[in-house]
Scaffold this motif. Structure first.
Motif, PDB file in Angstrom:
ATOM      1  N   ALA A   1       0.863  -1.181   0.000  1.00 26.21           N
ATOM      2  CA  ALA A   1       0.000   0.000   0.000  1.00 26.21           C
ATOM      3  C   ALA A   1       0.896   1.226   0.000  1.00 26.21           C
ATOM      4  O   ALA A   1       2.026   1.180   0.496  1.00 26.21           O
ATOM      5  N   GLY A   2       0.400   2.333  -0.552  1.00 22.61           N
ATOM      6  CA  GLY A   2       1.189   3.554  -0.599  1.00 22.61           C
ATOM      7  C   GLY A   2       2.117   3.581  -1.799  1.00 22.61           C
ATOM      8  O   GLY A   2       1.840   2.973  -2.831  1.00 22.61           O
ATOM      9  N   SER A   3       3.263   4.280  -1.653  1.00 22.83           N
ATOM     10  CA  SER A   3       4.188   4.392  -2.777  1.00 22.83           C
ATOM     11  C   SER A   3       5.589   4.721  -2.281  1.00 22.83           C
ATOM     12  O   SER A   3       5.779   5.294  -1.207  1.00 22.83           O
ATOM     13  N   VAL A   4       6.578   4.316  -3.093  1.00 22.34           N
ATOM     14  CA  VAL A   4       7.971   4.650  -2.837  1.00 22.34           C
ATOM     15  C   VAL A   4       8.600   5.141  -4.133  1.00 22.34           C
ATOM     16  O   VAL A   4       8.099   4.890  -5.229  1.00 22.34           O
ATOM     17  N   ARG A   5       9.734   5.843  -3.982  1.00 19.38           N
ATOM     18  CA  ARG A   5      10.488   6.320  -5.131  1.00 19.38           C
ATOM     19  C   ARG A   5      11.946   5.962  -4.934  1.00 19.38           C
ATOM     20  O   ARG A   5      12.545   6.219  -3.877  1.00 19.38           O
ATOM     21  N   GLY A   6      12.554   5.348  -5.941  1.00 21.12           N
ATOM     22  CA  GLY A   6      13.939   4.939  -5.855  1.00 21.12           C
ATOM     23  C   GLY A   6      14.898   6.071  -6.145  1.00 21.12           C
ATOM     24  O   GLY A   6      14.495   7.176  -6.549  1.00 21.12           O
ATOM     25  N   GLU A   7      16.189   5.799  -5.954  1.00 24.52           N
ATOM     26  CA  GLU A   7      17.212   6.814  -6.208  1.00 24.52           C
ATOM     27  C   GLU A   7      17.256   7.229  -7.671  1.00 24.52           C
ATOM     28  O   GLU A   7      17.679   8.345  -7.997  1.00 24.52           O
ATOM     29  N   ASP A   8      16.815   6.334  -8.557  1.00 18.87           N
ATOM     30  CA  ASP A   8      16.811   6.651  -9.983  1.00 18.87           C
ATOM     31  C   ASP A   8      15.569   7.416 -10.411  1.00 18.87           C
ATOM     32  O   ASP A   8      15.382   7.696 -11.594  1.00 18.87           O
TER      33      ASP A   8
END
Length: 297
Positions: free
Chosen positions: A199-206
């Motif tokens: 659930a939700g969201s993440v963002r990578g270094e790229d």
């Protein structure tokens, strides 16, 4: 370090949404983790029985059930009958080789009208002679730090070690992010990792973003390992998986895992002919049936 974005194949199974992340064509395994289904969340009507899975077999793997909501009865050919609740792990080991196997059923208890779980399989190292077994883990390491809640389902992480039985090096961590922040996840050299967004969201270094039922798969961590950094929004729920790749091929058909197609064919023939390696489950008094294995092409 290389990163692949994997999007689930989602289907409805008896009224339960099931998102499959592993295996896929571009990524079959993460370490020894070889199967990953996110089941639910699902709510059942008053006249619905929920999940009712008949007797089926397994070989050369461990089934690893991580319960998030609801309850499920497990019953197997070793004679174990165990109710699993949220924050608990059921771990069933099928054993290795042509002389070992196991079978089991899975049922939503009467009156329970919700189901949310992650179902995983762990491929076993076939060079080891591993017997069938079943273990239930009602208590696991759980802690909070910097606005993040952690539950360690297997392996070692954050200076803690789970009691969960392993036959190859693995880690599993349930992560709930209460405050938006960047997570720093230490990666071991030569390991593979996966970060599943529940659930939700993440963002990578790229700059790549990942939403619900999407998996970031990390490889080539380097000889000394690296730190995996992702920015997670508040309310994000993640499952971290990692492990050392097995030295053998991992091939699958239906509910079987093996190191060769010939071993898979033998497992299909043995189950369909009633071979004693899979034991027996008394289904009398239930509506469950013994599920036949489909023939390999």
């Amino acid at each position: 370090m290389s990163v692949d974005k994997m999007i689930a194949r989602t289907k409805d199974v008896g009224g339960i949404p099931v998102a499959r992340l592993l295996p896929q064509s571009k990524r079959r395994t993460i370490g020894a983790w070889c199967f990953l289904d996110h089941a639910g969340p699902a709510d059942f009507a008053l006249d619905e029985d929920g999940m009712q899975v008949g007797a089926h077999p397994h070989t050369n793997l461990q089934t690893f059930t991580w319960m998030l909501a609801g309850e499920v009865w497990h019953q197997d050919s070793l004679g174990y009958r165990q109710l699993i609740r949220p924050k608990q792990v059921n771990l069933m080991t099928a054993g290795t080789g042509d002389h070992h196997g196991i079978s089991h059923t899975e049922q939503t208890p009467e009156g329970v009208k919700a189901l949310h779980a992650v179902q995983l399989w762990i491929a076993l190292p076939t060079a080891q002679d591993i017997p069938p077994s079943f273990h239930h883990y009602p208590e696991l390491p759980e802690w909070s730090e910097n606005g993040v809640d952690y539950i360690l389902t297997t392996g070692s992480y954050g200076g803690r070690t789970a009691p969960t039985l392993q036959y190859s090096p693995l880690v599993g961590v349930d992560i709930r992010v209460n405050q938006a922040q960047t997570l720093e996840i230490p990666a071991r050299a030569a390991w593979e990792y996966g970060l599943l967004v529940l659930a939700g969201s993440v963002r990578g270094e790229d700059g790549q973003s990942y939403g619900a039922d999407e998996l970031a798969a990390f490889t080539d961590c380097g000889d000394a390992g690296r730190t995996i950094r992702v920015h997670a929004e508040a309310g994000t729920h993640l499952l971290l998986l990692g492990g050392e790749p097995l030295p053998q091929p991992v091939v699958m058909w239906w509910n079987f895992v093996a190191d060769s197609r010939e071993a898979l064919r033998r497992a299909v023939a043995d189950w369909n002919s009633g071979h004693p390696r899979f034991g027996n489950i008394d289904l009398s008094g239930t509506a469950l049936q013994r599920l036949p294995a489909p023939e390999m092409p």
